[in-house]
Design a protein around this motif. Structure first.
Motif, PDB file in Angstrom:
ATOM      1  N   MET A  11       0.559  -1.568  -0.365  1.00  0.00           N
ATOM      2  CA  MET A  11      -0.050  -0.003   0.082  1.00  0.00           C
ATOM      3  C   MET A  11       1.039   1.344  -0.041  1.00  0.00           C
ATOM      4  O   MET A  11       2.035   0.997   0.707  1.00  0.00           O
ATOM      5  N   THR A  12      -0.016   2.045  -0.598  1.00  0.00           N
ATOM      6  CA  THR A  12       0.989   4.008  -0.609  1.00  0.00           C
ATOM      7  C   THR A  12       0.644   4.239   0.937  1.00  0.00           C
ATOM      8  O   THR A  12      -0.500   2.880   2.015  1.00  0.00           O
ATOM      9  N   MET A  13       0.984   5.534   1.517  1.00  0.00           N
ATOM     10  CA  MET A  13       0.687   5.939   2.459  1.00  0.00           C
ATOM     11  C   MET A  13      -1.302   6.384   3.143  1.00  0.00           C
ATOM     12  O   MET A  13      -1.700   5.974   3.501  1.00  0.00           O
ATOM     13  N   VAL A  14      -1.382   7.331   1.747  1.00  0.00           N
ATOM     14  CA  VAL A  14      -2.640   6.858   1.772  1.00  0.00           C
ATOM     15  C   VAL A  14      -3.571   6.029   1.252  1.00  0.00           C
ATOM     16  O   VAL A  14      -4.737   6.308   2.273  1.00  0.00           O
ATOM     17  N   GLN A  15      -3.363   5.371   1.155  1.00  0.00           N
ATOM     18  CA  GLN A  15      -4.144   3.887   0.713  1.00  0.00           C
ATOM     19  C   GLN A  15      -4.248   3.107   2.239  1.00  0.00           C
ATOM     20  O   GLN A  15      -5.417   2.855   2.242  1.00  0.00           O
ATOM     21  N   ALA A  16      -2.566   3.154   3.443  1.00  0.00           N
ATOM     22  CA  ALA A  16      -3.047   2.618   4.058  1.00  0.00           C
ATOM     23  C   ALA A  16      -3.658   3.434   5.320  1.00  0.00           C
ATOM     24  O   ALA A  16      -4.680   2.687   6.253  1.00  0.00           O
ATOM     25  N   ILE A  17      -3.863   4.569   5.326  1.00  0.00           N
ATOM     26  CA  ILE A  17      -4.985   5.839   5.977  1.00  0.00           C
ATOM     27  C   ILE A  17      -6.564   4.872   5.404  1.00  0.00           C
ATOM     28  O   ILE A  17      -7.018   4.907   6.600  1.00  0.00           O
ATOM     29  N   THR A  18      -6.575   5.237   4.227  1.00  0.00           N
ATOM     30  CA  THR A  18      -8.097   4.998   4.039  1.00  0.00           C
ATOM     31  C   THR A  18      -8.506   3.611   4.223  1.00  0.00           C
ATOM     32  O   THR A  18      -9.002   3.244   5.162  1.00  0.00           O
ATOM     33  N   ASP A  19      -7.433   2.351   4.328  1.00  0.00           N
ATOM     34  CA  ASP A  19      -7.512   1.089   4.930  1.00  0.00           C
ATOM     35  C   ASP A  19      -7.739   1.238   6.999  1.00  0.00           C
ATOM     36  O   ASP A  19      -8.546   0.557   6.916  1.00  0.00           O
ATOM     37  N   ALA A  20      -6.931   2.591   7.602  1.00  0.00           N
ATOM     38  CA  ALA A  20      -7.571   1.924   8.719  1.00  0.00           C
ATOM     39  C   ALA A  20      -8.707   2.838   9.044  1.00  0.00           C
ATOM     40  O   ALA A  20      -9.366   2.422  10.073  1.00  0.00           O
ATOM     41  N   MET A  21      -9.755   3.691   8.485  1.00  0.00           N
ATOM     42  CA  MET A  21     -10.848   4.188   8.258  1.00  0.00           C
ATOM     43  C   MET A  21     -11.691   3.607   8.098  1.00  0.00           C
ATOM     44  O   MET A  21     -12.599   2.738   8.649  1.00  0.00           O
ATOM     45  N   LYS A  22     -11.423   2.524   7.407  1.00  0.00           N
ATOM     46  CA  LYS A  22     -12.625   1.310   6.701  1.00  0.00           C
ATOM     47  C   LYS A  22     -12.184   0.083   7.041  1.00  0.00           C
ATOM     48  O   LYS A  22     -13.855  -0.109   8.294  1.00  0.00           O
ATOM     49  N   THR A  23     -11.677  -0.475   8.189  1.00  0.00           N
ATOM     50  CA  THR A  23     -11.074  -0.781   9.197  1.00  0.00           C
ATOM     51  C   THR A  23     -11.426  -0.350  10.367  1.00  0.00           C
ATOM     52  O   THR A  23     -12.819  -1.302  11.114  1.00  0.00           O
ATOM     53  N   MET A  24     -12.361   0.895  10.694  1.00  0.00           N
ATOM     54  CA  MET A  24     -13.008   0.910  12.244  1.00  0.00           C
ATOM     55  C   MET A  24     -13.446   1.170  12.090  1.00  0.00           C
ATOM     56  O   MET A  24     -14.524   0.918  13.071  1.00  0.00           O
ATOM     57  N   MET A  25     -14.080   1.507  11.300  1.00  0.00           N
ATOM     58  CA  MET A  25     -15.442   2.449  10.810  1.00  0.00           C
ATOM     59  C   MET A  25     -16.537   0.177  10.933  1.00  0.00           C
ATOM     60  O   MET A  25     -18.036   0.503  11.078  1.00  0.00           O
ATOM     61  N   ARG A  26     -15.752  -0.236  10.079  1.00  0.00           N
ATOM     62  CA  ARG A  26     -16.904  -1.388   9.731  1.00  0.00           C
ATOM     63  C   ARG A  26     -16.509  -2.327  11.311  1.00  0.00           C
ATOM     64  O   ARG A  26     -17.634  -2.753  11.538  1.00  0.00           O
ATOM     65  N   GLU A  27     -15.754  -2.278  12.018  1.00  0.00           N
ATOM     66  CA  GLU A  27     -15.658  -2.571  13.484  1.00  0.00           C
ATOM     67  C   GLU A  27     -16.405  -1.891  14.061  1.00  0.00           C
ATOM     68  O   GLU A  27     -17.090  -2.461  15.393  1.00  0.00           O
ATOM     69  N   ASP A  28     -16.808  -0.628  14.540  1.00  0.00           N
ATOM     70  CA  ASP A  28     -17.772  -0.080  15.612  1.00  0.00           C
ATOM     71  C   ASP A  28     -18.663   1.273  14.628  1.00  0.00           C
ATOM     72  O   ASP A  28     -17.964   1.803  13.738  1.00  0.00           O
TER      73      ASP A  28
END
Length: 333
Positions: free
Chosen positions: A11-28
């Motif tokens: 991943m690029t940094m911006v993709q990793a940032i997107t993935d972090a938000m997506k991960t947390m939004m799916r969980e919570d």
């Protein structure tokens, strides 16, 4: 958790940032995203790309062009059980929101005697080198390290970006998460697709060395690595590089241990010199490792001016040559 090759994705940094938000939004379900153009357009850097389609307009909210309103609304959401992620389109746009950050977000825990906390993240792209207009390239992290109650975090690569952002979202207090724009798409790293976090307040040793320590963060980590690589091919000395990753609270133990080891220090940041975080690092070194110093601490910083027009950006930013000169001064003292 054991990570295997199949669990990793480049991943690029911006993709990793997107993935972090997506991960947390799916969980919570309490995690929300607010900001200018973060919804349908996916953000000015596409950091929120795809979130609107997956989570809808109730959780990915396009706001008016009103930074003070974004932060003020998010404070209200946070004390009522939500975990807002606010995007400032550029760090230089955060100034209208400073009042809300300083007087409400960071004081609510104390004001309410611990009854309320403000678990919110303020994301802000920062730094020069992308040929942006005036006010878009500011690096004013030092303004916010002086605000009690606010953690200040800045990754330098994709792996750290995801782990630190997840830790920031889970933190019970406000976190300013500043993202170096130059690093958004400058390379890819293998990043776990699963959820993981990196502790806030913990620096990373990105290169082992024995003769001089270089403390830096953000986009300057890449520039420092390049400068050190060239320096070490031409000289016999060995440089240690510490990526602070968190500017408040600083990793005092990591700073002390590295200074005691090498005895020589260079601090590199692109923000203006006066009042910069480098001064706090030097003060800390004087407190905990002064008698280990073999030379005065060297600084390589931006100038005490606003970031100039893009034709002069390269002259403003700390160059690899300036970093090498500072290493030489520290070693030759």
């Amino acid at each position: 958790m054991t990570i295997v090759a199949a669990d990793l994705k480049k991943m690029t940094m911006v993709q990793a940032i997107t993935d972090a938000m997506k991960t947390m939004m799916r969980e919570d379900d309490s995690v929300l995203v607010l900001g200018e153009d973060v919804g349908v357009n996916g953000g000015v850097f596409r950091a929120t790309d795809g979130l609107f389609e997956e989570f809808g307009e109730d959780r990915v909210i396009d706001t008016p062009l009103a930074e003070s309103g974004i932060i003020g609304t998010s404070v209200g959401l946070a004390v009522n059980g939500y975990k807002p992620i606010c995007e400032m389109q550029f760090f230089g746009f955060i100034y209208p929101a400073f009042n809300q950050i300083m007087t409400h977000a960071t004081r609510m825990r104390q004001r309410s005697l611990g009854r309320y906390t403000v678990p919110m993240v303020i994301r802000a792209p920062y730094g020069a080198g992308v040929k942006a207009p005036e006010i878009h390239s500011d690096s004013v992290e030092a303004l916010f390290t002086h605000v009690p109650g606010l953690k200040v975090v800045t990754p330098s690569n994709a792996y750290d970006a995801k782990g630190l952002l997840i830790a920031s979202i889970e933190d019970p207090d406000p976190v300013l998460f500043i993202e170096p724009m130059r690093c958004y798409r400058t390379g890819r790293l293998e990043v776990p697709e699963e959820k993981y976090s990196i502790e806030i307040g913990r620096a990373a040793k990105v290169k082992e060395g024995s003769d001089v320590t270089i403390f830096t963060w953000g986009a300057m980590v890449q520039d420092t690595m390049k400068a050190v690589k060239k320096w070490e091919t031409e000289n016999s000395s060995s440089c240690e590089i510490i990526d602070l990753r968190t500017l408040y609270p600083l990793d005092k133990k990591a700073i002390q241990q590295s200074v005691e080891k090498t005895g020589r220090v260079v601090v590199v940041h692109e923000a203006p010199e006066t009042g910069g975080v480098s001064g706090e690092i030097i003060s800390l070194i004087n407190d905990v490792a002064f008698f280990y110093l073999k030379a005065p601490v060297q600084k390589v910083t931006g100038f005490d001016t606003p970031v100039p027009v893009y034709s002069l950006e390269k002259d403003y930013l700390p160059s690899q040559a300036k970093i090498a000169e500072a290493i030489g001064r520290a070693l030759q003292y």
